[in-house]
Motif scaffolding. Sequence first.
Motif, PDB file in Angstrom:
ATOM      1  N   PHE A 251       0.898  -1.151   0.107  1.00  0.00           N
ATOM      2  CA  PHE A 251       0.014   0.085  -0.098  1.00  0.00           C
ATOM      3  C   PHE A 251       0.776   1.258  -0.148  1.00  0.00           C
ATOM      4  O   PHE A 251       0.668   2.283  -0.821  1.00  0.00           O
ATOM      5  CB  PHE A 251      -1.152  -0.148   1.399  1.00  0.00           C
ATOM      6  CG  PHE A 251      -2.298  -0.788   0.932  1.00  0.00           C
ATOM      7  CD1 PHE A 251      -3.042  -0.578   0.046  1.00  0.00           C
ATOM      8  CD2 PHE A 251      -2.738  -1.776   1.722  1.00  0.00           C
ATOM      9  CE1 PHE A 251      -4.286  -0.925  -0.318  1.00  0.00           C
ATOM     10  CE2 PHE A 251      -3.832  -2.501   1.757  1.00  0.00           C
ATOM     11  CZ  PHE A 251      -4.362  -1.999   0.592  1.00  0.00           C
ATOM     12  N   LYS A 252       1.708   1.190   0.741  1.00  0.00           N
ATOM     13  CA  LYS A 252       2.675   2.500   0.764  1.00  0.00           C
ATOM     14  C   LYS A 252       3.502   2.728  -0.257  1.00  0.00           C
ATOM     15  O   LYS A 252       3.555   3.808  -0.786  1.00  0.00           O
ATOM     16  CB  LYS A 252       3.715   2.342   2.061  1.00  0.00           C
ATOM     17  CG  LYS A 252       4.654   3.543   2.113  1.00  0.00           C
ATOM     18  CD  LYS A 252       5.764   3.028   3.597  1.00  0.00           C
ATOM     19  CE  LYS A 252       6.851   4.387   3.527  1.00  0.00           C
ATOM     20  NZ  LYS A 252       7.592   4.228   4.505  1.00  0.00           N
ATOM     21  N   VAL A 253       4.014   1.540  -1.044  1.00  0.00           N
ATOM     22  CA  VAL A 253       4.548   1.925  -2.190  1.00  0.00           C
ATOM     23  C   VAL A 253       3.696   2.277  -3.369  1.00  0.00           C
ATOM     24  O   VAL A 253       3.876   3.091  -4.212  1.00  0.00           O
ATOM     25  CB  VAL A 253       5.331   0.413  -2.771  1.00  0.00           C
ATOM     26  CG1 VAL A 253       6.062   0.523  -4.019  1.00  0.00           C
ATOM     27  CG2 VAL A 253       6.287  -0.180  -1.608  1.00  0.00           C
ATOM     28  N   ALA A 254       2.423   1.636  -3.389  1.00  0.00           N
ATOM     29  CA  ALA A 254       1.524   2.230  -4.393  1.00  0.00           C
ATOM     30  C   ALA A 254       1.213   3.613  -4.315  1.00  0.00           C
ATOM     31  O   ALA A 254       1.090   4.350  -5.254  1.00  0.00           O
ATOM     32  CB  ALA A 254       0.231   1.343  -4.308  1.00  0.00           C
ATOM     33  N   GLU A 255       0.880   4.092  -3.038  1.00  0.00           N
ATOM     34  CA  GLU A 255       0.631   5.411  -2.944  1.00  0.00           C
ATOM     35  C   GLU A 255       1.908   6.538  -3.389  1.00  0.00           C
ATOM     36  O   GLU A 255       1.776   7.534  -3.821  1.00  0.00           O
ATOM     37  CB  GLU A 255       0.245   5.834  -1.306  1.00  0.00           C
ATOM     38  CG  GLU A 255      -0.234   7.245  -1.252  1.00  0.00           C
ATOM     39  CD  GLU A 255      -0.843   7.407   0.002  1.00  0.00           C
ATOM     40  OE1 GLU A 255      -1.806   8.063   0.297  1.00  0.00           O
ATOM     41  OE2 GLU A 255      -0.497   6.961   0.973  1.00  0.00           O
ATOM     42  N   GLU A 256       3.150   5.987  -3.165  1.00  0.00           N
ATOM     43  CA  GLU A 256       4.300   6.838  -3.306  1.00  0.00           C
ATOM     44  C   GLU A 256       4.354   6.872  -4.791  1.00  0.00           C
ATOM     45  O   GLU A 256       5.056   7.985  -5.325  1.00  0.00           O
ATOM     46  CB  GLU A 256       5.436   6.152  -2.822  1.00  0.00           C
ATOM     47  CG  GLU A 256       5.565   6.189  -1.261  1.00  0.00           C
ATOM     48  CD  GLU A 256       6.655   5.583  -0.734  1.00  0.00           C
ATOM     49  OE1 GLU A 256       7.163   4.811  -1.514  1.00  0.00           O
ATOM     50  OE2 GLU A 256       7.140   5.476   0.493  1.00  0.00           O
ATOM     51  N   THR A 257       3.923   5.875  -5.625  1.00  0.00           N
ATOM     52  CA  THR A 257       3.968   6.138  -7.079  1.00  0.00           C
ATOM     53  C   THR A 257       2.738   6.689  -7.695  1.00  0.00           C
ATOM     54  O   THR A 257       3.008   7.074  -8.853  1.00  0.00           O
ATOM     55  CB  THR A 257       4.145   4.468  -7.571  1.00  0.00           C
ATOM     56  OG1 THR A 257       2.769   3.757  -7.095  1.00  0.00           O
ATOM     57  CG2 THR A 257       5.382   3.665  -6.998  1.00  0.00           C
ATOM     58  N   GLY A 258       1.992   7.201  -6.721  1.00  0.00           N
ATOM     59  CA  GLY A 258       0.711   7.995  -7.500  1.00  0.00           C
ATOM     60  C   GLY A 258      -0.233   7.223  -8.052  1.00  0.00           C
ATOM     61  O   GLY A 258      -0.982   7.872  -8.873  1.00  0.00           O
ATOM     62  N   LEU A 259      -0.266   5.906  -7.756  1.00  0.00           N
ATOM     63  CA  LEU A 259      -1.590   5.155  -8.122  1.00  0.00           C
ATOM     64  C   LEU A 259      -2.749   5.218  -7.823  1.00  0.00           C
ATOM     65  O   LEU A 259      -3.843   5.056  -8.234  1.00  0.00           O
ATOM     66  CB  LEU A 259      -1.154   3.609  -8.028  1.00  0.00           C
ATOM     67  CG  LEU A 259      -0.063   2.855  -9.263  1.00  0.00           C
ATOM     68  CD1 LEU A 259       0.210   1.485  -8.637  1.00  0.00           C
ATOM     69  CD2 LEU A 259      -0.854   3.232 -10.623  1.00  0.00           C
ATOM     70  N   GLY A 260      -2.750   6.055  -6.429  1.00  0.00           N
ATOM     71  CA  GLY A 260      -3.997   6.337  -5.717  1.00  0.00           C
ATOM     72  C   GLY A 260      -4.011   6.503  -4.470  1.00  0.00           C
ATOM     73  O   GLY A 260      -2.939   6.905  -3.852  1.00  0.00           O
ATOM     74  N   ASN A 261      -5.228   6.857  -3.760  1.00  0.00           N
ATOM     75  CA  ASN A 261      -5.345   7.255  -2.516  1.00  0.00           C
ATOM     76  C   ASN A 261      -5.321   6.140  -1.472  1.00  0.00           C
ATOM     77  O   ASN A 261      -6.243   5.120  -1.922  1.00  0.00           O
ATOM     78  CB  ASN A 261      -6.377   8.142  -2.291  1.00  0.00           C
ATOM     79  CG  ASN A 261      -6.219   9.486  -2.992  1.00  0.00           C
ATOM     80  OD1 ASN A 261      -5.316  10.073  -2.813  1.00  0.00           O
ATOM     81  ND2 ASN A 261      -7.587  10.065  -3.485  1.00  0.00           N
ATOM     82  N   TYR A 262      -4.689   6.166  -0.299  1.00  0.00           N
ATOM     83  CA  TYR A 262      -4.582   5.211   0.533  1.00  0.00           C
ATOM     84  C   TYR A 262      -5.445   5.609   2.047  1.00  0.00           C
ATOM     85  O   TYR A 262      -6.108   4.891   2.504  1.00  0.00           O
ATOM     86  CB  TYR A 262      -3.077   4.658   1.230  1.00  0.00           C
ATOM     87  CG  TYR A 262      -3.003   3.890   2.427  1.00  0.00           C
ATOM     88  CD1 TYR A 262      -3.421   2.398   2.562  1.00  0.00           C
ATOM     89  CD2 TYR A 262      -2.856   4.487   3.533  1.00  0.00           C
ATOM     90  CE1 TYR A 262      -3.483   1.842   3.577  1.00  0.00           C
ATOM     91  CE2 TYR A 262      -2.556   3.852   4.669  1.00  0.00           C
ATOM     92  CZ  TYR A 262      -3.137   2.434   4.615  1.00  0.00           C
ATOM     93  OH  TYR A 262      -2.992   1.691   6.064  1.00  0.00           O
ATOM     94  N   ASP A 263      -5.177   6.856   1.954  1.00  0.00           N
ATOM     95  CA  ASP A 263      -5.884   7.304   3.424  1.00  0.00           C
ATOM     96  C   ASP A 263      -7.467   7.403   3.259  1.00  0.00           C
ATOM     97  O   ASP A 263      -7.927   7.956   2.342  1.00  0.00           O
ATOM     98  CB  ASP A 263      -5.297   8.867   3.539  1.00  0.00           C
ATOM     99  CG  ASP A 263      -5.730   9.584   4.809  1.00  0.00           C
ATOM    100  OD1 ASP A 263      -6.745   8.970   5.300  1.00  0.00           O
ATOM    101  OD2 ASP A 263      -5.145  10.460   5.346  1.00  0.00           O
ATOM    102  N   MET A 264      -7.994   6.803   4.330  1.00  0.00           N
ATOM    103  CA  MET A 264      -9.507   6.719   4.270  1.00  0.00           C
ATOM    104  C   MET A 264     -10.155   8.222   4.140  1.00  0.00           C
ATOM    105  O   MET A 264     -11.310   8.302   3.836  1.00  0.00           O
ATOM    106  CB  MET A 264     -10.103   5.998   5.284  1.00  0.00           C
ATOM    107  CG  MET A 264      -9.746   4.470   5.132  1.00  0.00           C
ATOM    108  SD  MET A 264     -10.422   3.783   3.833  1.00  0.00           S
ATOM    109  CE  MET A 264     -12.510   3.924   4.423  1.00  0.00           C
TER     110      MET A 264
END
Length: 430
Positions: A251-264
């Motif tokens: 999840f952290k890596v995906a958010e860092e790459t700009g793929l989407g939002n992790y924070d609810m």
Amino acid sequence: MSKAKSLVALAKSDDIQANVTRVFDLMGGVTNVIRKGTTVVLKPNAGHAEPPETSVCTNPEVVRAVIREVKKAEPAKIIVAEAAAIGCNTMECFKVSGIQAVAEEEGVELIDIKKDKDLVKVAVRGFRSNIDSIKLPRFLLEADHLINLPILKAHASMVFSGALKNIKGVVQDKVHMDMHKQNLTMAMMDVWSVCKADINIMDAHRAASGYSPHMPVPIDTHMILGSKDPVAIDRVACEVTGIDTQGVDYFKVAEETGLGNYDMEQIDVVGDSVKDCYKKMWIPYIGDMSTRWPEYDVRCKGGCSSCQALLAINMEELKAVNAYDENAGMTVVIGGLNEIPAKIPDEKIVLHGNCTKKYLKDHPNAYHILGCPPNEPALYLTIQRHETIDGTGDQEDEIIRPCMARDAQVWRDYVFEKFEEYKKENPEAK
């Protein structure tokens, strides 16, 4: 400038078609997200030749429901495409999973990505893994829309599998194998950078809990989720099934790459609420790994969630096949932040994953299992057989798959027994 919020649609009922239609409506309506006269590719999860009732693959009725919904937008063509897991025959997986019958009944084309010869080499700009380019099918790159159709499940290699992981199935075996050799999480993100899905529709009708993907325990969740954001839909899937996302590294890596939002707080859930849909899943891949098997010397400092998940499934499978007690006292090492005392004999040490290679300097004859993460049953087979089993050479066909087939029933019985114990301790999982 504030980050734009992501929308995740959530629908729960016993009617799959009604859920799929509602999810599309909540996202703006199928005629607004799919353009008339276009080519639409659906990418289900059909990685293994298992029937629908196992929840290993995307439910064929979910595939049917999405096809029928997409038809309302009057596309020129609908294609269902997949590349099954390494060593698996895609068309057999389509047939056994029930997806082939649905495709034939609905009049849509089936394509085995593994057999496609018209490939285009695509550079991965700013690649984060060992994948600097990927050969992808031309039909996939030229399609107007790509709809990602994952099934919600626990996963030994990733802890949890949903939208982000499912796109891994657009590559052929060679790339798939390369992805596992270095860093699968980063490689997944590199594939997403060149092959983004327009829409993600998640099959959570009967989610796969337990020791999935090979030995899941299906649970009746009766949900369909939808979003244009793969990170957000995976996050909401975890929220609605009680999966601790702190134990899912990607999840952290995906958010860092700009793929989407992790924070609810950056995600709007529309339709049914997370609270009303909540169904606790059994995810045995999350928790303290260092003390769970006291008969073994488990050292897992610096171990990623993928290797910790694999550690859990393999240690339990040793118990299932009655090889746990006889090999007690072995030292199992995952992660790159451990210390291994010189007094431990090399023949008592198993090094799991590429990041443990450095320990060979002081323990050159230890068992070292390659991969990032390694082959799913490699650890228990290495301990059981007293030889390094990592899937290299002819091991996949000559050792790994025959052993998995041999142990399947006893492993299944063990897993379902453990699930009954889990339900007694966790009434919310019933």
